[in-house]
Write a protein that holds these residues in place. Structure first.
Motif: not given
Ligand SMILES: [Fe+2]
Ligand SMILES: [Fe+2]
Ligand SMILES: [Fe+2]
Ligand SMILES: [Fe+2]
Length: 413
Positions: A119-130, A145-159
């Motif tokens: 409940p305390f996390l702002k909903r960022r749709e599909t970040v985890i999914k992608y 491309g940039d259809d992938i949410p920016l947060f997902s892109q960053i996690i996909a590199l950080a992980e």
């Protein structure tokens, strides 16, 4: 019924308020630490995979000019990126210690769904999914491309950066690998931000396990929230689900213990806030079992001394995880004492009756009952009558509370 208000009580102040001020960073980091236990078994050491991925993401986000609030959300999602790992994925992961595509899609979907409970996390749709998508569209869901949410892109590199770092690859090799994937796995803009962040010596030093917690504190803005404790129950239930999915023999252990704890709380007339805290404690009591190898948990025969020594560590780590969240001190106490015995023969602290509060005794008794009625590799689950006999024997030997045992025997019949 025992006099529960005056029972040998506790150094811990019981928080009776239904609302608490929750430091969201502490809670998220504790959850990430729990997920890291899974990695510990895979890699045989303290991996810090999820916490470190969160820190890497925060620093890349900063290099991209994100706001404090965005960096908080980004790092939270990054720390929780693998919250959807299930027993199925776990087996796939364990073959080489790295994630494989055949389990990737499912844990992305489960993880996306799980985060709806935060409940305390702002909903960022599909970040985890992608979070395993590739910029060129070759990922599990074919987003590009940039259809992938920016947060997902960053996690996909950080992980994968974290995995390479933990594997001991040199900074130069890691940078070269990421740069080489520009345009295929990663967007040019993201790679540029990563290179900016990684050009600082401090970026690499911050990832060192010795500095990780303090660097997380330095890089990730702190946010607190007033929250109704009840809103945390679905999250602790997700955690207990992850714990239970580790072994078929414990597939319902934490959930069963929580359900029975709730029944006993009602029996003793605990108020709603106290009952909620007890249920969270029961959900989390075996957190550290995630790091105990399955060949020990599922062993059909008697454990060796070293194996049993390893089992005995789990309750200590339960305390270590939960007590990092301010306001959860009582929950940590009750959960971590579930293997203590009134005669001092329990573990991990060897507490005696005068130091073991009523709530700890209750969760301890429920845990034993729940375990006895479940199948184990070396015996079938016991009937209620058989389990009660064992409990009664332990009570007669002065190991567990006579009063709670008698109450449980009558309540669960
Ligand atoms: Fe991961
Ligand atoms: Fe993942
Ligand atoms: Fe336990
Ligand atoms: Fe347990």
């Amino acid at each position: 019924m025992p006099n529960i208000r005056t029972s040998t009580d506790t150094k811990v102040k019981h928080a009776d308020a239904a609302f608490m001020k929750l430091n969201r960073n502490e809670f998220t980091t504790a959850f990430a630490f729990t997920l890291d236990f899974l990695e510990m078994e895979l890699r045989g050491n303290t991996s810090n995979h999820n916490k470190r991925t969160g820190l890497i993401a925060a620093q890349i986000g900063r290099a991209m000019g994100l706001s404090d609030e965005d960096i908080f959300d980004l790092s939270s999602y990054a720390m929780l990126h693998d919250n959807g790992i299930t027993h199925e994925c776990y087996n796939v992961l364990s073959k080489d210690g790295r994630e494989r595509l055949d389990c990737t899609a499912s844990h992305c979907l489960v993880g996306e769904k799980n985060l709806e409970a935060f409940p305390f996390l702002k909903r960022r749709e599909t970040v985890i999914k992608y979070h395993h998508e590739s910029y060129d569209g070759s990922g599990p869901f074919g987003m590009s491309g940039d259809d992938i949410p920016l947060f997902s892109q960053i996690i996909a590199l950080a992980e994968p950066l974290e995995v390479a770092y933990a594997a001991g690859e040199t900074h130069e090799d890691i940078i070269a690998g990421i740069v080489g994937d520009t345009g295929s796995r990663y967007s040019p803009l993201l790679v540029e931000a990563f290179r900016n962040a990684a050009s600082a010596v401090s970026f690499w030093l911050s990832l060192d396990s010795r500095f990780l917690d303090s660097e997380i504190g330095r890089h990730i803005p702190v946010y607190t929230i007033d929250i109704d404790l009840k809103q945390l129950l679905p999250i602790s239930a997700i955690m207990s689900g992850i714990i239970d999915s580790k072994s078929p023999f414990t597939a319902n252990h934490s959930k069963g213990a929580t359900d029975k704890t709730a029944v006993m709380c009602d029996y003793y007339g605990f108020d709603a806030a106290k009952k909620t805290r007890m249920m969270i404690a029961a959900d989390l009591h075996d957190i550290r079992k995630l790091a105990i190898p399955n060949h020990i948990i599922d062993k059909p025969g008697k454990l060796t001394d070293p194996e049993f020594s390893q089992i005995k560590t789990h309750a200590f780590y339960t305390r270590k995880v939960i007590e990092t969240v301010r306001g959860f001190e009582d929950i940590a106490e009750w959960a971590a004492n579930h293997h203590e015995k009134l005669d001092g023969s329990g573990y991990p602290f060897g507490l005696t009756a005068d130091a073991c509060c009523f709530e700890s005794r209750l969760i301890g008794c429920v845990d034993i009952y729940q375990a006895l009625t479940e199948d184990r590799p070396y015996r079938a689950g016991m009937s209620h009558e058989e389990a009660c006999k064992v409990l009664q024997g332990m009570a007669n030997d002065g190991k567990i509370s006579r009063e709670i045992t008698a109450d449980m025997i009558s309540v669960f019949c």
